[in-house]
Design an enzyme around this catalytic site. Sequence first.
Site, mmCIF file in Angstrom:
data_model
loop_
_atom_site.group_PDB
_atom_site.id
_atom_site.type_symbol
_atom_site.label_atom_id
_atom_site.label_comp_id
_atom_site.label_asym_id
_atom_site.label_seq_id
_atom_site.Cartn_x
_atom_site.Cartn_y
_atom_site.Cartn_z
ATOM 1 N N SER A 153 0.844 -1.191 0.000
ATOM 2 C CA SER A 153 0.000 0.000 0.000
ATOM 3 C C SER A 153 0.881 1.244 0.000
ATOM 4 O O SER A 153 1.992 1.231 0.559
ATOM 5 C CB SER A 153 -0.869 0.003 1.255
ATOM 6 O OG SER A 153 -1.429 1.286 1.452
ATOM 7 N N TYR A 166 -0.675 -0.707 9.762
ATOM 8 C CA TYR A 166 -0.927 -1.128 8.373
ATOM 9 C C TYR A 166 0.288 -0.831 7.476
ATOM 10 O O TYR A 166 0.707 -1.664 6.676
ATOM 11 C CB TYR A 166 -2.165 -0.361 7.905
ATOM 12 C CG TYR A 166 -2.667 -0.649 6.521
ATOM 13 C CD1 TYR A 166 -3.351 -1.823 6.234
ATOM 14 C CD2 TYR A 166 -2.492 0.295 5.494
ATOM 15 C CE1 TYR A 166 -3.853 -2.053 4.957
ATOM 16 C CE2 TYR A 166 -2.990 0.068 4.232
ATOM 17 C CZ TYR A 166 -3.669 -1.107 3.962
ATOM 18 O OH TYR A 166 -4.155 -1.328 2.702
ATOM 19 N N LYS A 170 2.452 -3.532 5.419
ATOM 20 C CA LYS A 170 2.461 -3.460 3.955
ATOM 21 C C LYS A 170 3.879 -3.315 3.404
ATOM 22 O O LYS A 170 4.210 -3.890 2.362
ATOM 23 C CB LYS A 170 1.576 -2.297 3.488
ATOM 24 C CG LYS A 170 0.086 -2.560 3.663
ATOM 25 C CD LYS A 170 -0.329 -3.876 3.031
ATOM 26 C CE LYS A 170 -1.791 -3.983 2.674
ATOM 27 N NZ LYS A 170 -2.138 -5.329 2.160
HETATM 28 P P1 NAI Z 1 -12.032 -5.395 0.849
HETATM 29 O O1 NAI Z 1 -12.376 -5.235 2.279
HETATM 30 O O2 NAI Z 1 -13.080 -5.161 -0.162
HETATM 31 O O3 NAI Z 1 -11.431 -6.845 0.575
HETATM 32 C C1 NAI Z 1 -10.638 -7.524 1.488
HETATM 33 C C2 NAI Z 1 -11.186 -8.920 1.669
HETATM 34 O O4 NAI Z 1 -10.318 -9.667 2.513
HETATM 35 C C3 NAI Z 1 -12.564 -8.930 2.324
HETATM 36 O O5 NAI Z 1 -13.494 -9.593 1.480
HETATM 37 C C4 NAI Z 1 -12.338 -9.663 3.636
HETATM 38 O O6 NAI Z 1 -13.436 -10.459 4.045
HETATM 39 C C5 NAI Z 1 -11.116 -10.507 3.340
HETATM 40 N N1 NAI Z 1 -10.391 -10.874 4.551
HETATM 41 C C6 NAI Z 1 -10.101 -10.083 5.600
HETATM 42 N N2 NAI Z 1 -9.419 -10.773 6.530
HETATM 43 C C7 NAI Z 1 -9.273 -12.034 6.050
HETATM 44 C C8 NAI Z 1 -8.638 -13.198 6.542
HETATM 45 N N3 NAI Z 1 -8.051 -13.204 7.738
HETATM 46 N N4 NAI Z 1 -8.639 -14.316 5.782
HETATM 47 C C9 NAI Z 1 -9.255 -14.318 4.565
HETATM 48 N N5 NAI Z 1 -9.889 -13.235 4.058
HETATM 49 C C10 NAI Z 1 -9.904 -12.111 4.791
HETATM 50 O O7 NAI Z 1 -10.786 -4.434 0.580
HETATM 51 P P2 NAI Z 1 -9.893 -4.162 -0.723
HETATM 52 O O8 NAI Z 1 -9.752 -2.715 -0.846
HETATM 53 O O9 NAI Z 1 -10.371 -4.947 -1.866
HETATM 54 O O10 NAI Z 1 -8.476 -4.712 -0.220
HETATM 55 C C11 NAI Z 1 -7.742 -5.734 -0.855
HETATM 56 C C12 NAI Z 1 -6.280 -5.575 -0.502
HETATM 57 O O11 NAI Z 1 -5.760 -4.389 -1.097
HETATM 58 C C13 NAI Z 1 -6.002 -5.444 0.994
HETATM 59 O O12 NAI Z 1 -4.824 -6.129 1.308
HETATM 60 C C14 NAI Z 1 -5.817 -3.956 1.168
HETATM 61 O O13 NAI Z 1 -5.044 -3.652 2.303
HETATM 62 C C15 NAI Z 1 -5.105 -3.613 -0.111
HETATM 63 N N6 NAI Z 1 -5.159 -2.206 -0.490
HETATM 64 C C16 NAI Z 1 -6.323 -1.648 -0.936
HETATM 65 C C17 NAI Z 1 -6.327 -0.326 -1.328
HETATM 66 C C18 NAI Z 1 -7.527 0.298 -1.908
HETATM 67 O O14 NAI Z 1 -7.422 1.448 -2.394
HETATM 68 N N7 NAI Z 1 -8.698 -0.356 -1.896
HETATM 69 C C19 NAI Z 1 -5.139 0.525 -1.202
HETATM 70 C C20 NAI Z 1 -3.950 -0.174 -0.791
HETATM 71 C C21 NAI Z 1 -3.993 -1.490 -0.436
#
Ligand code: NAI
Length: 303
Positions: A153, A166, A170
């Site tokens: 990130s 975080y 990351k």
């Molecule tokens: P999101 O919340 O839509 O998706 C994350 C998913 O991971 C969720 O469906 C959640 O249920 C699942 N999850 C959480 N803990 C878990 C576990 N222990 N085991 C299995 N599944 C688990 O969020 P998003 O934005 O799609 O995030 C995806 C990745 O991208 C994350 O690692 C986030 O930190 C990273 N990220 C996202 C950014 C953004 O702009 N959306 C920016 C930088 C990084």
Amino acid sequence: MEEIRFKNKVAVVTGAGGGLGKAYALLLAARGARVVVNDLGGTFDGSGADATPAQQVVDEIKAAGGEAVPNYDSVADWDSAQNIIKTAIESYGQIDILINNAGILRDKSLLKMELEDYRKIMSVHLDGTFYCTKAAFAPMKEQAYGRIVSTASAAGLYGNFGQANYGAAKMGIAGMMNCVAQEGARYNIKANTIVPTAGTRLTFTVMPEDVIGKIKPEFVAPIVAWLCSEQCQETAKMFSAGGGYFSRAAVVEGEGYIFDSDKEITIEMISEKIEQIMDLKGAREFASAMEQAGTVMSKMIAQ
Ligand code: NAI
């Protein structure tokens, strides 16, 4: 250009029940990969569990004619992380692609951050990425093929208020991939890092609605899928992606300044040369820690 497909490839996407992971799973499946859709299905801060999100994505893939199985395990525990990878082996006999994407947020300023907020973030992001990568690495090594994409990130690369937990996890993931890439080099295992920006439930609260609509997860998915493809020969690289923007990010080191190490080096000497020490003109990347150490050694010898 020939269409890039994932015929005979098996992918595990963690946290694929929504947001970015869902977009990756749908794209890989549409291009022929058999996909393990992993998602614990908790809330954005990591509490609770729900099988529905992973199952829904599997249903969507199947309805479109693709192949997928759900997995509801948490990445944040060694036994259950192994089970995620086992699901790929038991369902499809192999694992070729691992996308470490599962994530949660527990934003708080340093002084207000509870130790539990720190530990929970480290366990889902950093431990989770380590566990899944370690579990997937053995079968990938065995078959001499693997593509691993993990998720960093900008908060880690560049810093963000309220995200010390975080950001640490990351940036740790990027460092982990640099090392995994070296270990995977002999076995055609490539390990890269994506630095995404997308409108998801993690960003809904911090981004204005009109911006969210313009930065769909689907705009990040093509480069992640490319990093998962046979065509990709890149490894140990970081890529930023979001809203149609794609760019490589890197750690670089400046030319620096070298003192005579046969003599004492004082604090004042550092102060005097600080501009040269800080100067990034002529900065370069290093392919490994060994290369960096070798470069410093040659500077010492030349001095
Ligand atoms: P999101 O919340 O839509 O998706 C994350 C998913 O991971 C969720 O469906 C959640 O249920 C699942 N999850 C959480 N803990 C878990 C576990 N222990 N085991 C299995 N599944 C688990 O969020 P998003 O934005 O799609 O995030 C995806 C990745 O991208 C994350 O690692 C986030 O930190 C990273 N990220 C996202 C950014 C953004 O702009 N959306 C920016 C930088 C990084």
